[in-house]
Design a protein around this motif. Structure first.
Motif: not given
Length: 256
Positions: A11-19, A237-248, A78-83
């Motif tokens: 959310r704070n743009n401190q992680f922008v890589s694949p998950t 609008i989608t996630h960028a491939p490999g950049h997922m929502l990490v859930t609970d 809360d997803i590292p990168k969107y499309r």
């Protein structure tokens, strides 16, 4: 790190890589957001094609939070990168979609094969893209989806090299989690599903295939993006491939 803590970093743009490999033990989710007028057709597409599009949750209209997959969760940040696709064309890859948000949006969270990777690791099966610190390779195929309304296209698959001696175990492990794509759809013969060059994936990165390893292909939650590019809805609008929502949601809860 707990999933909520990780989402705060995103959310704070401190992680922008694949998950891949992030928050082991917790499921990850693909995303597609559509205007309400397109949502029914997409839900029908998912219902007709549960292997590549297994729905984990559908949001309430216009809501950025979810009920099942996590508290303190914001779909827009809360997803590292969107499309962002307009008329099927990729026009933006933002780190947040707050400026695009509309009260008319419906969000679909789709099971992700990253969720079964820690189960494979527990079974002693290496995951090459995690080992090489790259994104998983994903490929367009010649496997047609069963169409729904305006939506049609072909399946996308992800690939992991598996030692021949561990193929049975990999199939057994993943077949127990159908809500995150389940068992492979093809083993060892990429040409049969229209893939001619394993070293040139359509999404993600190529990985090393060692002697004695077999390329194994699983249905992939990037399939909706191929559908969007094929059928060209006005906005998606989608996630960028490999950049997922990490859930609970714990991966163990997905096992049948």
């Amino acid at each position: 790190m707990a999933p909520a803590e990780f989402r705060h970093l995103v959310r704070n743009n401190q992680f922008v890589s694949p998950t891949a490999g992030i928050c082991p033990g917790f499921s990850q989710a693909n995303l597609i957001i559509l205007p309400k007028e397109d949502a029914y057709d997409f839900l029908l597409l998912a219902q007709r094609n549960p292997k590549p599009i297994p729905i984990l949750e559908v949001s309430e209209l216009g809501q950025r939070g979810l009920k099942r997959l996590g508290q303190d969760l914001d779909i827009a940040t809360d997803i590292p990168k969107y499309r962002v696709y307009q008329d099927g064309v990729l026009v933006d890859e933002p780190l947040s979609i707050e400026k695009y948000w509309s009260d008319d949006f419906v969000s679909f969270l789709i099971g992700c094969s990253f969720s079964f990777e820690d189960l494979l690791l527990e079974a002693g099966i290496e995951i090459r893209h995690i080992e090489e610190k790259v994104n998983v390779p994903m490929y367009q195929t010649n496997i047609p989806l069963e169409s729904a309304g305006q939506f049609s296209g072909n399946m996308v698959v992800s690939m992991r090299p598996i030692p021949a001696s561990q193929l049975t175990k990999a199939v057994q492990v993943t077949s127990r989690v159908p809500s995150v794509h389940g068992a492979p759809i093809q083993i060892g013969h990429p040409e049969e599903i229209g893939i001619t060059h394993l070293d040139s994936p359509d999404f993600g990165d190529a990985v090393t295939i060692k002697e004695g390893e077999i390329p194994v292909f699983w249905a992939c939650g990037v399939t909706p993006q191929a559908v969007v590019m094929n059928t060209k809805p006005h906005l998606a609008i989608t996630h960028a491939p490999g950049h997922m929502l990490v859930t609970d949601l714990a991966n163990r809860e997905l096992i049948i």
